[in-house]
Design a protein around this motif. Sequence first.
Motif, PDB file in Angstrom:
ATOM      1  N   VAL A 203      30.802  23.942  46.653  1.00  0.00           N
ATOM      2  CA  VAL A 203      31.035  22.644  47.295  1.00  0.00           C
ATOM      3  C   VAL A 203      30.219  22.578  48.580  1.00  0.00           C
ATOM      4  O   VAL A 203      30.200  23.526  49.369  1.00  0.00           O
ATOM      5  CB  VAL A 203      32.530  22.446  47.626  1.00  0.00           C
ATOM      6  CG1 VAL A 203      32.740  21.124  48.372  1.00  0.00           C
ATOM      7  CG2 VAL A 203      33.376  22.470  46.365  1.00  0.00           C
ATOM      8  N   TRP A 204      29.559  21.438  48.792  1.00  0.00           N
ATOM      9  CA  TRP A 204      28.897  21.169  50.071  1.00  0.00           C
ATOM     10  C   TRP A 204      29.783  20.249  50.892  1.00  0.00           C
ATOM     11  O   TRP A 204      30.389  19.316  50.340  1.00  0.00           O
ATOM     12  CB  TRP A 204      27.550  20.488  49.836  1.00  0.00           C
ATOM     13  CG  TRP A 204      26.812  20.180  51.112  1.00  0.00           C
ATOM     14  CD1 TRP A 204      26.000  21.026  51.798  1.00  0.00           C
ATOM     15  CD2 TRP A 204      26.851  18.952  51.864  1.00  0.00           C
ATOM     16  NE1 TRP A 204      25.519  20.410  52.935  1.00  0.00           N
ATOM     17  CE2 TRP A 204      26.040  19.139  53.005  1.00  0.00           C
ATOM     18  CE3 TRP A 204      27.513  17.739  51.705  1.00  0.00           C
ATOM     19  CZ2 TRP A 204      25.857  18.139  53.960  1.00  0.00           C
ATOM     20  CZ3 TRP A 204      27.343  16.750  52.650  1.00  0.00           C
ATOM     21  CH2 TRP A 204      26.516  16.940  53.763  1.00  0.00           C
ATOM     22  N   PRO A 205      29.903  20.496  52.239  1.00  0.00           N
ATOM     23  CA  PRO A 205      29.272  21.566  53.025  1.00  0.00           C
ATOM     24  C   PRO A 205      29.997  22.894  52.853  1.00  0.00           C
ATOM     25  O   PRO A 205      31.225  22.922  52.703  1.00  0.00           O
ATOM     26  CB  PRO A 205      29.389  21.058  54.461  1.00  0.00           C
ATOM     27  CG  PRO A 205      30.597  20.182  54.443  1.00  0.00           C
ATOM     28  CD  PRO A 205      30.636  19.533  53.099  1.00  0.00           C
ATOM     29  N   ALA A 206      29.236  23.972  52.890  1.00  0.00           N
ATOM     30  CA  ALA A 206      29.808  25.290  52.643  1.00  0.00           C
ATOM     31  C   ALA A 206      30.906  25.631  53.638  1.00  0.00           C
ATOM     32  O   ALA A 206      31.903  26.279  53.293  1.00  0.00           O
ATOM     33  CB  ALA A 206      28.701  26.345  52.694  1.00  0.00           C
ATOM     34  N   ALA A 207      30.751  25.184  54.892  1.00  0.00           N
ATOM     35  CA  ALA A 207      31.728  25.525  55.935  1.00  0.00           C
ATOM     36  C   ALA A 207      33.090  24.895  55.685  1.00  0.00           C
ATOM     37  O   ALA A 207      34.093  25.336  56.257  1.00  0.00           O
ATOM     38  CB  ALA A 207      31.199  25.094  57.298  1.00  0.00           C
ATOM     39  N   ALA A 208      33.153  23.867  54.826  1.00  0.00           N
ATOM     40  CA  ALA A 208      34.428  23.194  54.580  1.00  0.00           C
ATOM     41  C   ALA A 208      35.413  24.085  53.834  1.00  0.00           C
ATOM     42  O   ALA A 208      36.618  23.794  53.802  1.00  0.00           O
ATOM     43  CB  ALA A 208      34.191  21.906  53.797  1.00  0.00           C
ATOM     44  N   HIS A 209      34.939  25.156  53.230  1.00  0.00           N
ATOM     45  CA  HIS A 209      35.844  26.052  52.508  1.00  0.00           C
ATOM     46  C   HIS A 209      36.773  26.816  53.447  1.00  0.00           C
ATOM     47  O   HIS A 209      37.821  27.303  53.004  1.00  0.00           O
ATOM     48  CB  HIS A 209      35.024  27.065  51.700  1.00  0.00           C
ATOM     49  CG  HIS A 209      34.528  26.531  50.398  1.00  0.00           C
ATOM     50  ND1 HIS A 209      35.362  26.183  49.352  1.00  0.00           N
ATOM     51  CD2 HIS A 209      33.268  26.283  49.960  1.00  0.00           C
ATOM     52  CE1 HIS A 209      34.649  25.758  48.326  1.00  0.00           C
ATOM     53  NE2 HIS A 209      33.366  25.803  48.671  1.00  0.00           N
ATOM     54  N   ALA A 210      36.386  26.960  54.692  1.00  0.00           N
ATOM     55  CA  ALA A 210      37.201  27.734  55.638  1.00  0.00           C
ATOM     56  C   ALA A 210      37.244  27.001  56.963  1.00  0.00           C
ATOM     57  O   ALA A 210      36.628  27.410  57.934  1.00  0.00           O
ATOM     58  CB  ALA A 210      36.620  29.142  55.814  1.00  0.00           C
ATOM     59  N   ASN A 211      37.981  25.903  56.997  1.00  0.00           N
ATOM     60  CA  ASN A 211      38.110  25.117  58.215  1.00  0.00           C
ATOM     61  C   ASN A 211      39.460  25.424  58.849  1.00  0.00           C
ATOM     62  O   ASN A 211      40.498  24.927  58.404  1.00  0.00           O
ATOM     63  CB  ASN A 211      37.988  23.623  57.903  1.00  0.00           C
ATOM     64  CG  ASN A 211      37.872  22.773  59.151  1.00  0.00           C
ATOM     65  OD1 ASN A 211      38.691  22.867  60.057  1.00  0.00           O
ATOM     66  ND2 ASN A 211      36.842  21.940  59.208  1.00  0.00           N
ATOM     67  N   LEU A 212      39.435  26.253  59.874  1.00  0.00           N
ATOM     68  CA  LEU A 212      40.677  26.696  60.487  1.00  0.00           C
ATOM     69  C   LEU A 212      41.419  25.537  61.146  1.00  0.00           C
ATOM     70  O   LEU A 212      42.651  25.553  61.226  1.00  0.00           O
ATOM     71  CB  LEU A 212      40.393  27.794  61.517  1.00  0.00           C
ATOM     72  CG  LEU A 212      41.609  28.563  62.052  1.00  0.00           C
ATOM     73  CD1 LEU A 212      42.397  29.193  60.925  1.00  0.00           C
ATOM     74  CD2 LEU A 212      41.171  29.625  63.050  1.00  0.00           C
ATOM     75  N   LEU A 213      40.692  24.527  61.609  1.00  0.00           N
ATOM     76  CA  LEU A 213      41.340  23.374  62.215  1.00  0.00           C
ATOM     77  C   LEU A 213      42.227  22.664  61.198  1.00  0.00           C
ATOM     78  O   LEU A 213      43.386  22.354  61.467  1.00  0.00           O
ATOM     79  CB  LEU A 213      40.297  22.410  62.764  1.00  0.00           C
ATOM     80  CG  LEU A 213      40.806  21.095  63.347  1.00  0.00           C
ATOM     81  CD1 LEU A 213      41.808  21.352  64.465  1.00  0.00           C
ATOM     82  CD2 LEU A 213      39.657  20.246  63.843  1.00  0.00           C
ATOM     83  N   VAL A 214      41.704  22.414  60.009  1.00  0.00           N
ATOM     84  CA  VAL A 214      42.491  21.753  58.965  1.00  0.00           C
ATOM     85  C   VAL A 214      43.691  22.604  58.612  1.00  0.00           C
ATOM     86  O   VAL A 214      44.819  22.104  58.435  1.00  0.00           O
ATOM     87  CB  VAL A 214      41.625  21.486  57.723  1.00  0.00           C
ATOM     88  CG1 VAL A 214      42.473  20.999  56.550  1.00  0.00           C
ATOM     89  CG2 VAL A 214      40.544  20.458  58.046  1.00  0.00           C
ATOM     90  N   GLU A 215      43.494  23.912  58.496  1.00  0.00           N
ATOM     91  CA  GLU A 215      44.590  24.789  58.099  1.00  0.00           C
ATOM     92  C   GLU A 215      45.670  24.886  59.171  1.00  0.00           C
ATOM     93  O   GLU A 215      46.808  25.264  58.869  1.00  0.00           O
ATOM     94  CB  GLU A 215      44.042  26.180  57.782  1.00  0.00           C
ATOM     95  CG  GLU A 215      43.157  26.201  56.549  1.00  0.00           C
ATOM     96  CD  GLU A 215      42.819  27.603  56.108  1.00  0.00           C
ATOM     97  OE1 GLU A 215      43.519  28.547  56.549  1.00  0.00           O
ATOM     98  OE2 GLU A 215      41.874  27.766  55.332  1.00  0.00           O
ATOM     99  N   SER A 216      45.335  24.559  60.412  1.00  0.00           N
ATOM    100  CA  SER A 216      46.321  24.644  61.486  1.00  0.00           C
ATOM    101  C   SER A 216      47.229  23.416  61.550  1.00  0.00           C
ATOM    102  O   SER A 216      48.196  23.407  62.305  1.00  0.00           O
ATOM    103  CB  SER A 216      45.609  24.818  62.834  1.00  0.00           C
ATOM    104  OG  SER A 216      44.947  23.610  63.212  1.00  0.00           O
ATOM    105  N   LEU A 217      46.911  22.376  60.768  1.00  0.00           N
ATOM    106  CA  LEU A 217      47.649  21.119  60.850  1.00  0.00           C
ATOM    107  C   LEU A 217      48.720  21.021  59.789  1.00  0.00           C
ATOM    108  O   LEU A 217      48.593  21.585  58.701  1.00  0.00           O
ATOM    109  CB  LEU A 217      46.677  19.934  60.716  1.00  0.00           C
ATOM    110  CG  LEU A 217      45.531  19.885  61.716  1.00  0.00           C
ATOM    111  CD1 LEU A 217      44.601  18.719  61.400  1.00  0.00           C
ATOM    112  CD2 LEU A 217      46.065  19.766  63.138  1.00  0.00           C
ATOM    113  N   GLY A 218      49.767  20.261  60.097  1.00  0.00           N
ATOM    114  CA  GLY A 218      50.850  20.064  59.163  1.00  0.00           C
ATOM    115  C   GLY A 218      50.532  18.972  58.161  1.00  0.00           C
ATOM    116  O   GLY A 218      49.680  18.113  58.389  1.00  0.00           O
TER     117      GLY A 218
END
Length: 410
Positions: free
Chosen positions: A165-180
Amino acid sequence: MRTTAGDATQDAEHDAVPVHREPGDGLERLGPVEVAVGMPLGPGRRDAAPEPAAAHGRGGARAVLESLVADALRAGPAVVSFSGGRDSSAVLAVAAHVARRDGLPLPVPVTLVYPGLHEADESSWQHAVLDHLDLADRLVTVPVTDEERLLGARARSSLARHGLVWPAAAHANLLVESLGSGTRLLSGEGGDEVLGARRVTPWTVARAHGRPQGLRHLRELAGTIGGPALPLGPLASHNPWIGVPPWLRPPARAALRRHVAGMTRTPWRYDRATAAMTGQRVPQVLARNVQALAADRGVRWHHPLQHPRFVRALAHDGGSWGFRGRTDTMRFLFADLLPDAVLSRRSKASFNGSRFGDDERDFAAGWDGSGVDDGLVDVRLLRDLWLGERPPGVTGLLLHQAWLARGEPR
Protein backbone atom coordinates in the motif's frame (compact mmCIF):
# COMPACT_ATOMS: atom_id res chain seq x y z
CA MET A 1 -16.66 0.53 9.55
CA ARG A 2 -19.63 2.18 11.23
CA THR A 3 -20.84 5.38 9.59
CA THR A 4 -23.01 8.25 10.69
CA ALA A 5 -24.89 10.90 8.74
CA GLY A 6 -21.79 13.10 8.97
CA ASP A 7 -19.66 10.27 7.59
CA ALA A 8 -22.04 9.82 4.68
CA THR A 9 -21.75 13.50 3.81
CA GLN A 10 -17.95 13.38 3.89
CA ASP A 11 -17.92 10.16 1.83
CA ALA A 12 -20.11 11.78 -0.80
CA GLU A 13 -17.75 14.74 -0.98
CA HIS A 14 -14.65 12.57 -1.35
CA ASP A 15 -16.40 10.33 -3.87
CA ALA A 16 -16.90 13.41 -6.08
CA VAL A 17 -13.41 12.47 -7.33
CA PRO A 18 -13.74 8.68 -7.60
CA VAL A 19 -10.72 6.38 -7.71
CA HIS A 20 -10.36 2.67 -8.35
CA ARG A 21 -10.93 0.53 -5.26
CA GLU A 22 -9.69 -2.98 -4.73
CA PRO A 23 -12.65 -5.24 -4.01
CA GLY A 24 -13.45 -5.38 -0.33
CA ASP A 25 -10.66 -3.34 1.22
CA GLY A 26 -11.15 0.26 0.03
CA LEU A 27 -7.49 0.50 -1.02
CA GLU A 28 -6.07 1.56 -4.36
CA ARG A 29 -2.95 -0.26 -5.51
CA LEU A 30 -0.11 1.15 -7.56
CA GLY A 31 1.12 -0.29 -10.83
CA PRO A 32 4.62 -1.77 -11.21
CA VAL A 33 6.19 1.43 -12.56
CA GLU A 34 4.56 3.50 -9.81
CA VAL A 35 5.98 1.12 -7.20
CA ALA A 36 9.45 1.53 -8.71
CA VAL A 37 9.15 5.33 -8.70
CA GLY A 38 7.58 5.37 -5.23
CA MET A 39 4.44 7.41 -5.97
CA PRO A 40 1.27 7.45 -8.11
CA LEU A 41 1.76 8.91 -11.57
CA GLY A 42 -0.49 10.87 -13.88
CA PRO A 43 -4.10 11.94 -13.61
CA GLY A 44 -6.71 10.11 -11.58
CA ARG A 45 -10.41 9.72 -12.15
CA ARG A 46 -12.10 12.90 -13.25
CA ASP A 47 -14.90 14.50 -11.31
CA ALA A 48 -18.21 13.45 -12.84
CA ALA A 49 -20.30 15.57 -10.47
CA PRO A 50 -21.14 19.22 -11.23
CA GLU A 51 -18.88 21.75 -9.57
CA PRO A 52 -20.44 23.53 -6.59
CA ALA A 53 -21.03 27.23 -7.09
CA ALA A 54 -18.00 29.23 -6.00
CA ALA A 55 -18.38 31.75 -3.22
CA HIS A 56 -18.67 35.32 -4.47
CA GLY A 57 -15.75 37.66 -3.83
CA ARG A 58 -12.28 36.98 -2.55
CA GLY A 59 -12.11 34.90 0.62
CA GLY A 60 -14.35 32.07 -0.48
CA ALA A 61 -11.62 29.48 0.09
CA ARG A 62 -11.27 30.47 3.74
CA ALA A 63 -15.03 30.13 4.24
CA VAL A 64 -15.02 26.68 2.62
CA LEU A 65 -12.07 25.60 4.75
CA GLU A 66 -13.85 26.73 7.91
CA SER A 67 -16.95 24.80 6.86
CA LEU A 68 -14.97 21.60 6.28
CA VAL A 69 -13.21 21.93 9.63
CA ALA A 70 -16.45 22.74 11.43
CA ASP A 71 -18.03 19.54 10.08
CA ALA A 72 -15.18 17.51 11.59
CA LEU A 73 -15.34 19.35 14.92
CA ARG A 74 -19.08 18.75 15.22
CA ALA A 75 -18.61 15.04 14.55
CA GLY A 76 -15.67 14.92 17.05
CA PRO A 77 -13.84 14.36 19.24
CA ALA A 78 -11.34 16.08 16.95
CA VAL A 79 -7.56 16.21 17.04
CA VAL A 80 -5.10 17.92 14.72
CA SER A 81 -1.94 16.21 13.56
CA PHE A 82 0.39 19.06 14.50
CA SER A 83 4.02 19.01 13.43
CA GLY A 84 4.60 22.74 13.72
CA GLY A 85 4.94 23.21 9.98
CA ARG A 86 2.99 25.82 8.05
CA ASP A 87 0.21 23.54 6.90
CA SER A 88 -0.58 21.79 10.16
CA SER A 89 -0.33 25.14 11.97
CA ALA A 90 -2.87 26.64 9.55
CA VAL A 91 -5.33 23.78 10.03
CA LEU A 92 -4.95 23.99 13.81
CA ALA A 93 -5.46 27.78 13.73
CA VAL A 94 -8.63 27.46 11.64
CA ALA A 95 -9.95 24.70 13.91
CA ALA A 96 -9.36 26.79 17.04
CA HIS A 97 -10.97 29.84 15.42
CA VAL A 98 -14.05 27.89 14.32
CA ALA A 99 -14.43 26.15 17.68
CA ARG A 100 -14.36 29.43 19.60
CA ARG A 101 -16.66 31.16 17.14
CA ASP A 102 -19.26 28.38 17.07
CA GLY A 103 -19.02 27.23 20.67
CA LEU A 104 -17.56 23.84 19.74
CA PRO A 105 -14.99 21.83 21.73
CA LEU A 106 -11.48 23.06 21.06
CA PRO A 107 -9.34 20.74 18.95
CA VAL A 108 -6.53 18.80 20.58
CA PRO A 109 -3.12 19.27 18.90
CA VAL A 110 -1.24 15.97 18.89
CA THR A 111 2.40 15.86 17.89
CA LEU A 112 4.88 13.04 17.48
CA VAL A 113 8.24 13.57 19.18
CA TYR A 114 11.35 11.83 17.85
CA PRO A 115 14.05 11.74 20.56
CA GLY A 116 17.51 11.98 19.08
CA LEU A 117 16.29 12.84 15.57
CA HIS A 118 17.40 16.45 15.22
CA GLU A 119 15.98 17.02 11.74
CA ALA A 120 12.50 16.17 13.02
CA ASP A 121 12.60 18.64 15.91
CA GLU A 122 9.99 21.38 15.42
CA SER A 123 9.53 22.22 19.10
CA SER A 124 10.40 25.92 18.81
CA TRP A 125 7.88 26.43 16.02
CA GLN A 126 5.28 24.37 17.84
CA HIS A 127 5.57 26.46 21.01
CA ALA A 128 5.35 29.70 19.02
CA VAL A 129 2.13 28.57 17.33
CA LEU A 130 0.53 27.10 20.44
CA ASP A 131 1.27 30.19 22.52
CA HIS A 132 -0.18 32.41 19.81
CA LEU A 133 -3.36 30.30 19.63
CA ASP A 134 -3.57 29.88 23.43
CA LEU A 135 -3.58 26.10 23.07
CA ALA A 136 -0.34 25.18 24.85
CA ASP A 137 -2.17 23.46 27.69
CA ARG A 138 -4.00 21.16 25.23
CA LEU A 139 -0.93 19.75 23.49
CA VAL A 140 -0.55 15.97 23.56
CA THR A 141 2.85 14.52 22.67
CA VAL A 142 3.48 10.96 21.53
CA PRO A 143 7.14 9.85 21.70
CA VAL A 144 8.41 7.75 18.79
CA THR A 145 11.48 5.52 18.95
CA ASP A 146 11.33 2.57 16.56
CA GLU A 147 7.53 2.24 16.29
CA GLU A 148 7.39 3.78 12.81
CA ARG A 149 10.15 1.73 11.19
CA LEU A 150 9.28 0.48 7.72
CA LEU A 151 9.88 -3.12 8.82
CA GLY A 152 9.02 -2.72 12.48
CA ALA A 153 6.46 -4.90 14.21
CA ARG A 154 3.56 -2.54 13.43
CA ALA A 155 4.46 -2.22 9.76
CA ARG A 156 4.92 -5.97 9.32
CA SER A 157 1.56 -6.67 10.92
CA SER A 158 -0.18 -4.18 8.64
CA LEU A 159 1.68 -5.46 5.57
CA ALA A 160 0.61 -9.01 6.38
CA ARG A 161 -3.00 -7.89 6.54
CA HIS A 162 -3.22 -5.34 3.72
CA GLY A 163 -0.34 -6.09 1.37
CA LEU A 164 1.52 -3.45 -0.62
CA VAL A 165 0.00 0.00 0.00
CA TRP A 166 1.18 3.52 -0.81
CA PRO A 167 2.27 5.54 1.14
CA ALA A 168 4.51 2.99 2.80
CA ALA A 169 4.68 5.00 6.04
CA ALA A 170 0.91 4.64 6.52
CA HIS A 171 1.41 1.05 7.67
CA ALA A 172 2.91 2.24 10.96
CA ASN A 173 1.37 5.55 11.95
CA LEU A 174 1.77 5.84 15.69
CA LEU A 175 -0.43 8.95 15.78
CA VAL A 176 -3.42 7.05 14.38
CA GLU A 177 -2.78 4.14 16.74
CA SER A 178 -2.73 6.49 19.73
CA LEU A 179 -6.30 7.70 19.06
CA GLY A 180 -9.56 6.23 20.25
CA SER A 181 -12.25 4.88 17.96
CA GLY A 182 -14.56 7.60 16.66
CA THR A 183 -11.86 10.30 16.66
CA ARG A 184 -11.74 12.81 13.82
CA LEU A 185 -8.13 13.45 12.77
CA LEU A 186 -7.40 16.68 10.86
CA SER A 187 -4.13 17.05 8.96
CA GLY A 188 -2.39 19.64 6.79
CA GLU A 189 -1.67 17.06 4.10
CA GLY A 190 -1.56 18.51 0.59
CA GLY A 191 -0.63 22.04 1.60
CA ASP A 192 2.68 22.08 -0.28
CA GLU A 193 0.96 21.22 -3.53
CA VAL A 194 -2.35 23.07 -3.21
CA LEU A 195 -0.93 26.29 -1.74
CA GLY A 196 2.29 26.30 -3.76
CA ALA A 197 3.44 27.89 -7.00
CA ARG A 198 1.86 27.37 -10.41
CA ARG A 199 3.22 27.75 -13.93
CA VAL A 200 2.04 31.37 -14.08
CA THR A 201 3.51 32.33 -10.69
CA PRO A 202 6.85 33.81 -11.89
CA TRP A 203 4.87 36.04 -14.27
CA THR A 204 2.54 37.06 -11.45
CA VAL A 205 5.61 38.15 -9.47
CA ALA A 206 7.01 40.08 -12.45
CA ARG A 207 3.64 41.72 -12.98
CA ALA A 208 3.47 42.81 -9.35
CA HIS A 209 6.98 44.33 -9.38
CA GLY A 210 6.94 45.63 -12.93
CA ARG A 211 10.11 43.73 -13.87
CA PRO A 212 11.99 40.45 -13.26
CA GLN A 213 13.66 40.09 -9.87
CA GLY A 214 17.14 38.94 -10.81
CA LEU A 215 18.74 36.09 -12.75
CA ARG A 216 16.97 33.29 -10.91
CA HIS A 217 13.63 34.90 -11.63
CA LEU A 218 14.56 35.21 -15.32
CA ARG A 219 15.32 31.49 -15.37
CA GLU A 220 11.96 30.74 -13.81
CA LEU A 221 10.22 32.89 -16.41
CA ALA A 222 12.05 31.05 -19.19
CA GLY A 223 11.28 27.68 -17.64
CA THR A 224 7.54 28.26 -17.72
CA ILE A 225 7.73 28.83 -21.47
CA GLY A 226 10.17 26.06 -22.28
CA GLY A 227 8.14 23.42 -20.48
CA PRO A 228 9.70 19.98 -19.93
CA ALA A 229 12.72 20.76 -22.12
CA LEU A 230 13.66 23.55 -19.68
CA PRO A 231 12.74 22.40 -16.15
CA LEU A 232 13.59 25.77 -14.62
CA GLY A 233 10.09 26.95 -13.72
CA PRO A 234 8.44 27.14 -10.31
CA LEU A 235 7.95 23.38 -10.19
CA ALA A 236 11.70 22.73 -10.38
CA SER A 237 12.47 24.24 -6.98
CA HIS A 238 9.61 22.43 -5.24
CA ASN A 239 9.36 19.05 -6.96
CA PRO A 240 11.87 16.32 -6.03
CA TRP A 241 10.99 14.36 -9.18
CA ILE A 242 12.71 16.80 -11.54
CA GLY A 243 15.91 14.89 -10.75
CA VAL A 244 15.48 11.26 -11.87
CA PRO A 245 16.12 8.75 -9.02
CA PRO A 246 19.29 6.78 -9.81
CA TRP A 247 17.82 3.34 -9.05
CA LEU A 248 15.36 3.50 -11.97
CA ARG A 249 15.93 1.59 -15.20
CA PRO A 250 15.15 3.28 -18.57
CA PRO A 251 11.46 2.20 -18.80
CA ALA A 252 10.69 3.61 -15.34
CA ARG A 253 12.74 6.74 -16.05
CA ALA A 254 10.78 7.33 -19.24
CA ALA A 255 7.47 6.99 -17.36
CA LEU A 256 8.64 9.44 -14.72
CA ARG A 257 9.79 11.94 -17.34
CA ARG A 258 6.38 11.75 -19.00
CA HIS A 259 4.79 12.45 -15.64
CA VAL A 260 7.03 15.47 -15.02
CA ALA A 261 6.38 16.71 -18.55
CA GLY A 262 2.67 16.54 -17.85
CA MET A 263 3.15 18.56 -14.67
CA THR A 264 5.00 21.30 -16.53
CA ARG A 265 2.21 21.46 -19.11
CA THR A 266 -0.46 22.40 -16.62
CA PRO A 267 -2.90 25.16 -17.67
CA TRP A 268 -1.37 28.62 -17.80
CA ARG A 269 -4.04 30.38 -15.72
CA TYR A 270 -3.81 29.98 -11.96
CA ASP A 271 -7.48 29.16 -11.48
CA ARG A 272 -7.55 26.45 -14.12
CA ALA A 273 -4.26 24.91 -12.98
CA THR A 274 -5.44 24.85 -9.37
CA ALA A 275 -8.85 23.40 -10.17
CA ALA A 276 -7.15 20.67 -12.22
CA MET A 277 -5.34 19.45 -9.09
CA THR A 278 -8.51 17.74 -7.86
CA GLY A 279 -8.11 15.26 -10.71
CA GLN A 280 -4.53 14.24 -9.89
CA ARG A 281 -3.84 10.67 -8.84
CA VAL A 282 -1.56 11.50 -5.88
CA PRO A 283 -4.14 13.23 -3.64
CA GLN A 284 -6.86 10.76 -4.64
CA VAL A 285 -4.83 7.68 -3.74
CA LEU A 286 -3.43 9.29 -0.58
CA ALA A 287 -6.86 10.26 0.78
CA ARG A 288 -8.32 6.85 -0.02
CA ASN A 289 -5.51 4.70 1.35
CA VAL A 290 -4.66 6.49 4.59
CA GLN A 291 -8.36 6.61 5.44
CA ALA A 292 -8.78 2.90 4.74
CA LEU A 293 -5.86 2.04 7.04
CA ALA A 294 -7.01 4.47 9.74
CA ALA A 295 -10.44 2.84 9.64
CA ASP A 296 -8.86 -0.20 11.29
CA ARG A 297 -8.65 1.93 14.43
CA GLY A 298 -12.06 3.53 13.93
CA VAL A 299 -10.38 6.87 13.11
CA ARG A 300 -11.79 9.19 10.45
CA TRP A 301 -9.03 11.16 8.71
CA HIS A 302 -9.74 14.58 7.16
CA HIS A 303 -7.41 16.45 4.76
CA PRO A 304 -9.19 19.80 4.35
CA LEU A 305 -6.39 21.51 2.38
CA GLN A 306 -6.69 19.02 -0.46
CA HIS A 307 -10.46 18.63 -0.34
CA PRO A 308 -11.96 19.31 -3.79
CA ARG A 309 -14.31 22.00 -2.43
CA PHE A 310 -11.43 23.96 -0.92
CA VAL A 311 -9.20 23.55 -3.98
CA ARG A 312 -11.92 24.85 -6.29
CA ALA A 313 -12.69 27.78 -4.00
CA LEU A 314 -8.99 28.71 -3.88
CA ALA A 315 -8.89 28.57 -7.67
CA HIS A 316 -11.82 30.99 -7.77
CA ASP A 317 -10.17 33.34 -5.26
CA GLY A 318 -6.88 33.39 -7.20
CA GLY A 319 -8.40 34.12 -10.59
CA SER A 320 -6.24 34.22 -13.69
CA TRP A 321 -2.97 35.38 -12.10
CA GLY A 322 -3.21 33.82 -8.66
CA PHE A 323 -0.80 34.65 -5.87
CA ARG A 324 2.89 35.55 -5.79
CA GLY A 325 3.93 32.21 -4.32
CA ARG A 326 3.44 30.01 -1.29
CA THR A 327 3.90 32.70 1.36
CA ASP A 328 1.57 35.12 -0.40
CA THR A 329 -1.12 32.43 -0.49
CA MET A 330 -0.64 31.68 3.21
CA ARG A 331 -0.96 35.37 4.06
CA PHE A 332 -4.10 35.68 1.96
CA LEU A 333 -5.74 32.79 3.83
CA PHE A 334 -4.38 32.95 7.37
CA ALA A 335 -2.86 36.39 8.12
CA ASP A 336 -5.44 37.03 10.86
CA LEU A 337 -4.74 33.70 12.59
CA LEU A 338 -0.97 33.13 12.64
CA PRO A 339 2.22 35.19 13.05
CA ASP A 340 3.88 36.20 9.80
CA ALA A 341 7.05 34.36 10.82
CA VAL A 342 5.05 31.12 10.67
CA LEU A 343 3.33 32.01 7.40
CA SER A 344 6.61 32.86 5.67
CA ARG A 345 8.95 30.17 7.02
CA ARG A 346 10.76 28.01 4.48
CA SER A 347 12.35 25.33 6.64
CA LYS A 348 10.79 21.89 6.93
CA ALA A 349 11.32 18.94 9.22
CA SER A 350 12.41 15.55 7.89
CA PHE A 351 11.16 12.25 9.29
CA ASN A 352 12.95 9.74 7.06
CA GLY A 353 15.38 8.97 9.86
CA SER A 354 12.54 7.39 11.83
CA ARG A 355 11.76 4.91 9.03
CA PHE A 356 15.09 3.11 8.53
CA GLY A 357 16.96 1.34 11.32
CA ASP A 358 18.62 -1.95 12.18
CA ASP A 359 15.71 -4.15 11.02
CA GLU A 360 15.62 -2.51 7.61
CA ARG A 361 19.38 -2.65 7.10
CA ASP A 362 19.56 -6.26 8.31
CA PHE A 363 16.92 -7.17 5.74
CA ALA A 364 18.78 -5.28 3.00
CA ALA A 365 22.07 -6.95 3.91
CA GLY A 366 20.56 -10.40 3.31
CA TRP A 367 18.38 -9.44 0.36
CA ASP A 368 19.14 -11.25 -2.90
CA GLY A 369 17.20 -8.85 -5.15
CA SER A 370 14.13 -11.03 -5.45
CA GLY A 371 10.62 -9.58 -5.44
CA VAL A 372 11.59 -6.34 -7.23
CA ASP A 373 11.36 -6.02 -11.01
CA ASP A 374 14.96 -5.77 -12.23
CA GLY A 375 13.65 -4.46 -15.54
CA LEU A 376 12.44 -1.33 -13.75
CA VAL A 377 14.88 -1.08 -10.83
CA ASP A 378 18.63 -1.52 -10.47
CA VAL A 379 18.39 -3.85 -7.48
CA ARG A 380 22.12 -3.73 -6.66
CA LEU A 381 22.10 0.04 -6.47
CA LEU A 382 18.86 -0.04 -4.50
CA ARG A 383 20.40 -2.41 -1.95
CA ASP A 384 23.44 -0.12 -1.61
CA LEU A 385 21.13 2.84 -0.95
CA TRP A 386 19.26 0.92 1.76
CA LEU A 387 22.58 0.12 3.43
CA GLY A 388 23.76 3.72 3.13
CA GLU A 389 23.61 6.48 5.68
CA ARG A 390 20.43 8.15 4.34
CA PRO A 391 18.20 5.72 2.41
CA PRO A 392 15.71 7.59 0.18
CA GLY A 393 12.29 7.63 1.80
CA VAL A 394 10.50 7.06 -1.51
CA THR A 395 12.05 3.58 -1.75
CA GLY A 396 9.95 2.41 1.20
CA LEU A 397 7.40 0.83 -1.15
CA LEU A 398 10.13 -1.20 -2.83
CA LEU A 399 11.38 -2.33 0.58
CA HIS A 400 7.88 -3.55 1.41
CA GLN A 401 7.59 -5.26 -1.97
CA ALA A 402 10.86 -7.12 -1.38
CA TRP A 403 9.82 -8.11 2.16
CA LEU A 404 6.43 -9.43 1.02
CA ALA A 405 8.05 -11.44 -1.74
CA ARG A 406 10.24 -13.23 0.78
CA GLY A 407 7.10 -14.92 2.10
CA GLU A 408 7.38 -13.97 5.74
CA PRO A 409 4.76 -15.70 7.92
CA ARG A 410 1.55 -13.67 8.08
